[in-house]
Design an enzyme around this catalytic site. Structure first.
Site, PDB file in Angstrom:
ATOM      1  N   THR A 117       0.815  -1.213   0.000  1.00  0.00           N
ATOM      2  CA  THR A 117       0.000   0.000   0.000  1.00  0.00           C
ATOM      3  C   THR A 117       0.850   1.266   0.000  1.00  0.00           C
ATOM      4  OG1 THR A 117      -1.417   1.321   1.470  1.00  0.00           O
ATOM      5  CG2 THR A 117      -0.153  -0.421   2.501  1.00  0.00           C
ATOM      6  N   TYR A 141      -2.757  -1.554   9.999  1.00  0.00           N
ATOM      7  CA  TYR A 141      -2.918  -2.111   8.653  1.00  0.00           C
ATOM      8  C   TYR A 141      -1.653  -1.869   7.825  1.00  0.00           C
ATOM      9  CZ  TYR A 141      -3.929  -1.978   3.708  1.00  0.00           C
ATOM     10  OH  TYR A 141      -3.834  -2.146   2.351  1.00  0.00           O
TER      11      TYR A 141
END
Ligand code: UDP
Length: 325
Positions: A117, A141
């Site tokens: 990400t 995350y």
């Protein structure tokens, strides 16, 4: 020779599975269906219901299907949920990825593509973001993803193992053929929420923050069409099979759109106004996230074909209509 796609019943995984089978690859999807949808998996792919972190199962699947490459999408992706349940995120993302890697290394599967990400970068890093900018993920995350990147790097140094990391910017849109799209009812992403608001499925779209240091005060993101992202995975796979070494690649177009620009595009496609409510910033949201895609364009020869916000929005709206019909 076949490709194991973990999380292939999810949003990006199902698009990539179609892209793979469309060019004649043998694919086996492994998904626990916790958030994925079985019906989104191409009928041309084999399907196994189970955990990507179940080492024994993965070893059996690799042997049974002659797997030579793994594309690892499976994982949890909701940032606020990761703040509330960090240990669940480390288990489901980091620990499961470790087990999957181990199964690959033991089975002699060298080619491994990992979904990472753009949120691994430091908030103060220079934008557009290059792959070597400093990392400083904030949410559990994003940390779970960066930890996995580190494990991949270490495993690549120690074993005959060639991982590639793709760092996604803001993925949106749906398959132009209408076969799959963003289907999670809990999705919080802007374009998904805007499509839901457009169809009256949520009463309004919230704008999270109008006082950012951006041209119109709202957050700016690099929205990339999911089909261009799927294509990036195919190019990464080809490069690995041709002997490329481990690398990380940004997946974005290199330019951004603000929340207001996204809303204007949705309204233009719809031909009417969206119900919008302006509110405070959402905690943890940076003002701007824009990719520098030079590396993926030069090394993997990635050529986006859907770099157009109107097309992204139109396909997202079409999918939303179809999916809920
Ligand atoms: N956003 C918004 N309303 C929403 C969802 C998102 O204003 O209902 C904003 C968010 O603050 C950010 C941008 O839209 O500036 C993209 O957010 P999204 O959740 O789609 O992706 P993120 O960049 O957080 O991964």
């Amino acid at each position: 020779m076949s490709v194991l796609v973990t999380g292939g019943a999810g949003y990006i995984g199902s698009h990539t599975t179609y892209a793979l089978v469309d060019r004649g690859e043998d694919v086996v999807v492994l998904d626990n269906l916790s958030t994925g949808t079985r019906a989104l998996v191409s009928e041309k792919a084999a399907f196994v219901e189970g955990e990507a972190g179940d080492e024994a199962l993965v070893r059996r699947v690799i042997a049974a299907h002659g797997v030579d490459a793994v594309i690892h999408f499976a994982g949890s992706i909701v940032v606020p949920e990761s703040v509330a349940k960090p240990l669940a995120y480390y288990a489901n993302n980091t620990v499961a990825s470790r087990s999957l890697m181990e199964a690959c290394v033991e089975s002699g599967v060298r080619h491994f593509i990992f979904s990472s990400t753009a949120t691994v970068y430091d908030e103060n890093a220079r934008q557009p973001l290059r792959e070597d900018e400093p990392k400083n993920p904030i949410s559990p995350y994003a940390r779970s993803k960066l930890m996995t990147e580190w494990m991949l790097e270490d495993a690549a140094r120690a074993h005959d193992f060639k991982p590639m990391v793709l760092r996604y910017f803001n993925v949106a849109g749906a398959d132009p053929k209408g076969r799959t799209g963003q289907s999670s009812p809990r999705a919080t992403h802007l374009i998904k929420r805007a499509a839901q608001a457009a169809l009256g499925r949520v009463p309004h779209l919230d704008i999270f923050g109008t006082d950012y240091p951006t041209p119109d005060g709202t957050g700016v993101r690099d929205y990339i069409h999911v089909s261009d992202l799927a294509e990036a995975h195919l190019l990464a796979l080809d490069a690995l099979r041709a002997g490329a070494g481990p690398t990380a690649y940004n997946c974005g177009y290199g330019h951004g759109a603000s929340v207001r620009e996204v809303i204007a595009t949705v309204e233009q496609v719809l031909g009417r106004k969206l119900p919008v409510r302006e509110g405070p910033r959402r905690p943890g949201d940076p003002p701007t996230l824009i990719s520098d895609p030079t590396r993926i364009k030069t090394v993997l020869k990635w050529q986006p074909r859907h770099d157009d916000l109107t097309e992204i929005v139109r396909s997202a709206l079409e999918w939303e209509r179809r999916f809920n019909a």
